[in-house]
Structures are given as structure tokens and as C-alpha cells.
Motif scaffolding. Sequence first.
Motif, PDB file in Angstrom:
ATOM      1  N   ASP A  39       0.820  -1.217   0.000  1.00  0.00           N
ATOM      2  CA  ASP A  39       0.000   0.000   0.000  1.00  0.00           C
ATOM      3  C   ASP A  39       0.849   1.259   0.000  1.00  0.00           C
ATOM      4  N   VAL A  40       2.140   1.114   0.256  1.00  0.00           N
ATOM      5  CA  VAL A  40       3.052   2.260   0.248  1.00  0.00           C
ATOM      6  C   VAL A  40       4.246   1.942  -0.651  1.00  0.00           C
ATOM      7  N   GLU A  41       4.903   2.967  -1.145  1.00  0.00           N
ATOM      8  CA  GLU A  41       6.054   2.767  -2.012  1.00  0.00           C
ATOM      9  C   GLU A  41       7.230   2.211  -1.214  1.00  0.00           C
ATOM     10  N   LEU A  42       7.762   1.085  -1.690  1.00  0.00           N
ATOM     11  CA  LEU A  42       8.875   0.425  -1.009  1.00  0.00           C
ATOM     12  C   LEU A  42      10.197   0.859  -1.626  1.00  0.00           C
ATOM     13  N   GLU A  43      11.255   0.832  -0.807  1.00  0.00           N
ATOM     14  CA  GLU A  43      12.597   1.162  -1.282  1.00  0.00           C
ATOM     15  C   GLU A  43      13.349  -0.068  -1.776  1.00  0.00           C
ATOM     16  N   ASP A  44      12.931  -1.252  -1.366  1.00  0.00           N
ATOM     17  CA  ASP A  44      13.604  -2.474  -1.782  1.00  0.00           C
ATOM     18  C   ASP A  44      12.562  -3.559  -2.037  1.00  0.00           C
TER      19      ASP A  44
ATOM     20  N   MET B  32       6.868  -3.507  -6.688  1.00  0.00           N
ATOM     21  CA  MET B  32       7.675  -4.192  -7.700  1.00  0.00           C
ATOM     22  C   MET B  32       8.397  -3.253  -8.668  1.00  0.00           C
ATOM     23  N   ILE B  33       7.895  -2.033  -8.847  1.00  0.00           N
ATOM     24  CA  ILE B  33       8.541  -1.073  -9.749  1.00  0.00           C
ATOM     25  C   ILE B  33       9.322  -0.020  -8.969  1.00  0.00           C
ATOM     26  N   HIS B  34       8.703   0.571  -7.966  1.00  0.00           N
ATOM     27  CA  HIS B  34       9.374   1.629  -7.200  1.00  0.00           C
ATOM     28  C   HIS B  34      10.738   1.193  -6.654  1.00  0.00           C
ATOM     29  N   PRO B  35      10.897  -0.042  -6.155  1.00  0.00           N
ATOM     30  CA  PRO B  35      12.221  -0.445  -5.653  1.00  0.00           C
ATOM     31  C   PRO B  35      13.308  -0.506  -6.723  1.00  0.00           C
ATOM     32  N   LEU B  36      12.924  -0.506  -7.998  1.00  0.00           N
ATOM     33  CA  LEU B  36      13.900  -0.645  -9.080  1.00  0.00           C
ATOM     34  C   LEU B  36      14.302   0.683  -9.704  1.00  0.00           C
ATOM     35  N   LEU B  37      13.724   1.791  -9.242  1.00  0.00           N
ATOM     36  CA  LEU B  37      13.872   3.057  -9.944  1.00  0.00           C
ATOM     37  C   LEU B  37      15.304   3.560 -10.021  1.00  0.00           C
ATOM     38  N   ASN B  38      16.173   3.112  -9.116  1.00  0.00           N
ATOM     39  CA  ASN B  38      17.576   3.523  -9.196  1.00  0.00           C
ATOM     40  C   ASN B  38      18.316   2.867 -10.364  1.00  0.00           C
ATOM     41  N   MET B  39      17.776   1.789 -10.902  1.00  0.00           N
ATOM     42  CA  MET B  39      18.468   1.061 -11.963  1.00  0.00           C
ATOM     43  C   MET B  39      18.589   1.912 -13.231  1.00  0.00           C
TER      44      MET B  39
ATOM     45  N   PHE C 299      -2.576   4.016 -20.285  1.00  0.00           N
ATOM     46  CA  PHE C 299      -1.351   3.423 -20.837  1.00  0.00           C
ATOM     47  C   PHE C 299      -0.308   4.495 -21.194  1.00  0.00           C
ATOM     48  N   PRO C 300      -0.663   5.527 -21.974  1.00  0.00           N
ATOM     49  CA  PRO C 300       0.320   6.593 -22.204  1.00  0.00           C
ATOM     50  C   PRO C 300       0.783   7.250 -20.904  1.00  0.00           C
ATOM     51  N   ALA C 301      -0.117   7.344 -19.934  1.00  0.00           N
ATOM     52  CA  ALA C 301       0.269   7.956 -18.653  1.00  0.00           C
ATOM     53  C   ALA C 301       1.271   7.092 -17.908  1.00  0.00           C
ATOM     54  N   LEU C 302       1.064   5.764 -17.932  1.00  0.00           N
ATOM     55  CA  LEU C 302       2.031   4.870 -17.291  1.00  0.00           C
ATOM     56  C   LEU C 302       3.399   4.983 -17.952  1.00  0.00           C
ATOM     57  N   ILE C 303       3.419   4.991 -19.282  1.00  0.00           N
ATOM     58  CA  ILE C 303       4.694   5.082 -19.996  1.00  0.00           C
ATOM     59  C   ILE C 303       5.428   6.363 -19.613  1.00  0.00           C
ATOM     60  N   ALA C 304       4.722   7.493 -19.660  1.00  0.00           N
ATOM     61  CA  ALA C 304       5.353   8.775 -19.330  1.00  0.00           C
ATOM     62  C   ALA C 304       5.823   8.802 -17.879  1.00  0.00           C
ATOM     63  N   ASP C 305       5.034   8.219 -16.990  1.00  0.00           N
ATOM     64  CA  ASP C 305       5.376   8.243 -15.569  1.00  0.00           C
ATOM     65  C   ASP C 305       6.573   7.345 -15.265  1.00  0.00           C
ATOM     66  N   TRP C 306       6.594   6.145 -15.858  1.00  0.00           N
ATOM     67  CA  TRP C 306       7.749   5.269 -15.664  1.00  0.00           C
ATOM     68  C   TRP C 306       9.012   5.923 -16.191  1.00  0.00           C
ATOM     69  N   ARG C 307       8.911   6.571 -17.351  1.00  0.00           N
ATOM     70  CA  ARG C 307      10.085   7.244 -17.913  1.00  0.00           C
ATOM     71  C   ARG C 307      10.610   8.308 -16.958  1.00  0.00           C
ATOM     72  N   TRP C 308       9.723   9.139 -16.476  1.00  0.00           N
ATOM     73  CA  TRP C 308      10.148  10.200 -15.553  1.00  0.00           C
ATOM     74  C   TRP C 308      10.755   9.595 -14.292  1.00  0.00           C
ATOM     75  N   ALA C 309      10.116   8.568 -13.748  1.00  0.00           N
ATOM     76  CA  ALA C 309      10.556   7.976 -12.484  1.00  0.00           C
ATOM     77  C   ALA C 309      11.914   7.289 -12.629  1.00  0.00           C
ATOM     78  N   PHE C 310      12.128   6.534 -13.720  1.00  0.00           N
ATOM     79  CA  PHE C 310      13.419   5.871 -13.901  1.00  0.00           C
ATOM     80  C   PHE C 310      14.517   6.882 -14.230  1.00  0.00           C
ATOM     81  N   HIS C 311      14.205   7.901 -14.985  1.00  0.00           N
ATOM     82  CA  HIS C 311      15.191   8.946 -15.283  1.00  0.00           C
ATOM     83  C   HIS C 311      15.605   9.668 -14.000  1.00  0.00           C
ATOM     84  N   THR C 312      14.619  10.018 -13.196  1.00  0.00           N
ATOM     85  CA  THR C 312      14.900  10.720 -11.941  1.00  0.00           C
ATOM     86  C   THR C 312      15.606   9.816 -10.953  1.00  0.00           C
ATOM     87  N   GLY C 313      15.116   8.586 -10.805  1.00  0.00           N
ATOM     88  CA  GLY C 313      15.675   7.660  -9.825  1.00  0.00           C
ATOM     89  C   GLY C 313      17.104   7.258 -10.117  1.00  0.00           C
TER      90      GLY C 313
END
Length: 494
Positions: free
Chosen positions: A133-138, A249-256, A281-295
Motif C-alpha cells: 500500500d506504500v512505495e517500497l525502497e527495496d 515491484m517497480i518503485h524499488p527498481l527506480l535507481n536502476m 497506458f500513455p500515462a504509465l509510460i510517461a510516468d515510468w520514464r520520468w521515475a526511472f530517469h529521476t531515480g
Amino acid sequence: FASYYSDHMVLQKAPAGAVLWGYGKVGATVTVDLTGDGGTIIMKKTVRVKGSSGTWTTVLDPMDQGGPYVLTARQGSENVTLQDIYFGDVWLCSGQSNMAMTVLQITNASQELAAAAHYPYVRVFAAAPARSDVELEDLERIDLPWSIPTAENLGHGNFTYFSAVCWLLGRFLYETLRYPVGLVEVAWGGTPIEAWSSRRALRVCGLPEDVGRADLVLFTPFSPGLSSSTSLPQHLSGPQTPSVLWNAMIHPLLNMTLRGVAWYQGEANAFLNTDQYNCTFPALIADWRWAFHTGSAGQTEPLLPFGFVQLSTYRRQSPDDSFAQLRWHQTADLGIVPNARMPGTFMAVAMDLGDEHSPYGSIHPRDKQNVAHRLLLGARAVAYGEKDLVFQGPYPIHAVLEVSRGLLNVIYSQELLCQQRDTPAFEVCCSSSTWPCRWLPAPIVAVGSRMVTLALAGCGTLVLALRYAWAEWPCNYKSCALYNTWGLPAPPFL
């Protein structure tokens, strides 16, 4: 190190720098060494453990492809050493059960499993299904730590690990690139896009961030182990709850640092929030891109290449058009990608790869080789910039109505091959006082080099709309009406 760092892993090569992170004593200094043959130190990084989180992060200098290397992180007298590290391209594979299907389950499984030993430089990693229910770091758990592929870990069991689509794409990429490829699988069967979306992405589409109310029901005939004729009502809970898979499952990987993403999902949304998929779907793509770029401290490129599989088939004789709608929405209602709403994307059309006799239900076709091959073509063109590579099928660019002859000429972007001229693939919507109007078949009467001529018998002087392959099961195996000369099917359109 974070839980997913281990021996045998692949880190992203130049021009990006790979990001490493881990845990340590607050305020302590961590030294990271990268060493090559003979123990020669190639790179040394020193970083301090942050007080707020007890974590440290460092970006390695860009490294050319190759290996093996040894990574060591030291804090005082403690150290962690990882062996057999290679630099190459890292791809993330995510989605629901068609992504989770293992090599054990697909066509020619025994041959594919036996071939695994020939690809020691394609390394595989699988996160265990988890929700939060919350964003995990690992990551909470790992199904498969970074590993050299074997018949056992590619065919561990049905819908477990390792993903057949992911493996085949990675193997094909390796055969093209001739340098190491790292594959990271995070998939969970029967899950809608909302579960993989951050709350931030859901807000973009005006969806409530908590739609797990008891009055919303998702029918999941595509859950692993169910036959294609089985439907079970499930309230939106567990892994279907919005954002819970993003969190765990996604948030813990954002540093990669990633090179690209492959996505196979959408069957669940043929039964839930279908009309919103052209936004979610376009929103997920844009959000994942921003999150992985930032992370990744800017190391993952902002326009991270994102490939996906357009839905295959489900029920052969079903009059329902939810699968057709979802296929259309997967392209943001523009028919082909990349497009203005979905730049940097590529799509594998799969509606001609249906498998009515699949032991896992017709919603789980076993031909994942053609799926991966079509993804590969898109990756080569979009992610790796290969010029003049045909990576998608023909698409209509113009239509001319011949009223006096009752014909409609549809002009396509590529040379055509007509496989099934008698298939009722085209339909027209005629002028009518009621809407939605009744769709009528428009038989193919002629096929030219780049033009299809349709008969409009029974249609008046005005044709309001035209659609192609608009059905849950629009064609038989590799025999849709239209292909290009490279054997790629024309995608559906409305």
C-alpha cells in the motif's frame, strides 16, 4: 547492496553510467571498487550513507560493453563482493500472465530450454510477486537472483519464472548486438494497468487512487490455470488494487539504469476501465520514464524506449469487441506507434497468433517466438535507431469513395500481401438516423500493390466509418487478411 545486486548481473553500459545503491551505517563512508582481471582497480567511488534513509547511492563512470568484473563495497571492516559482473544493455520486462508464461510453456519448449546454455551472456533476474500500500525502497522477495540462464531457471514452472517473451527478446537482442544483455522480470498474472500505475499517473487520467471498492468487479478468465471458458468475479483487491504493484515491484527498481522496457498487459483491462486505457497506458509510460530517469540520477534516458505487445485473441466466436477496443486504446486511438501521444514506443501485433487449443486457455497463446521477433524489430528501429528497417505492418493513409460504383478504395503505406481475401475483415458504418449504427461487412473485391478495394453493397451514399480486424478473434493463425511483404500483419484500425 540492495536486494537485487548479486553475482552474474549485467549493469548498463556506456554512454550511461550504472547506478549502484545499498544500505549502510548512517554517516559512514562506503567505498566501491570495480576491478578487472588480476585485481586491477579500474574505478573507485566513495560515498556517504544518508542519514534520512540509511542508504547510499553512486553512479559508476560509463563503461564499455564486456567483463567479467568484480564489484566490492566496503564500510569500515565490512565488505560485500560481487563476482562475474558484465556491462551491456539492461531491459525491464513487465505485465500480466502472458509476460509471466515461462519458456517451459511455449511452442518448442524443449528446444528452447536446451538452447539456454548457448547464451551465458544473457543474464536473467526475476522479482517475486509482491504488493504494498506504500512505495517500497527495496524488493520484498526475489524469485530468481541474477543468474546465467539454464533450462531449470527458464522453465521453473507455469507462470513463475523466467518469462518466455522476456527471454526470447533478450536472446534475439544478444544475437543482434553481440554484447551482454540483462533481463529483469517483474510480472503478475491477472493484473490491470491500474495496479502498475503510481497514484501520480492515475491522477493524470482522473481515476480515483483507491478504486478497490466492493461495487467494482473485475472478471478474470485469464488467470493462470483457468480454462478459457471460466469466469470468476473478483473484487478489486490484492494485486488488482491500484498502485500496489507499482509500490512493491517497480518503485524499488527506480535507481536502476535501463536501456528499455518490454510490456505485455491489457487482457485485464478488456474487462475493467477499458475506455480509460487510451489515457492510463500513455500515462504509465510517461510516468515510468520520468521515475526511472529521476531515480537513476539522469542516467536512464528521458525517452526510455518502451515496447509492448498488442493483445492477441481470446474467444473465437465471441461477438464482444472489448479486446478490439483495448487493442485500439493500446495505441492511444491512433492505430500505430510511435505516434504523437506515444513517442519512443514500438508494438508487436499479435492478433494473428491465436492458439485455440492452448492448455493454458486460449488467452495464453504458446507462440511467443513471433511475439519476441516482432518486439525485436521494433527495438532495433526505435531503441537502437536502425534506419530503413521495416518493423510494423501496413497502415491505411488515405481512402477514396467511388459512390457511383459503390466502392471504397483504401490506400496503404506499404506493399500488400492478401492472405485471406474472403475473410470478413473490413466493415463499414453507413449513414443512419441512429447511433451507434449497424456495422456491415465490406467484402474485398480487389487488392493492388498498395490498395484494397471494398464493396459497399447495402450502404448508402455516406460512409461514416471504416474498421478492420475489429473482433476478439479477427483471424486464424498467421492468416489475417493483410500483411506486408516482410510477413508483418496490418494492425487493426477504426
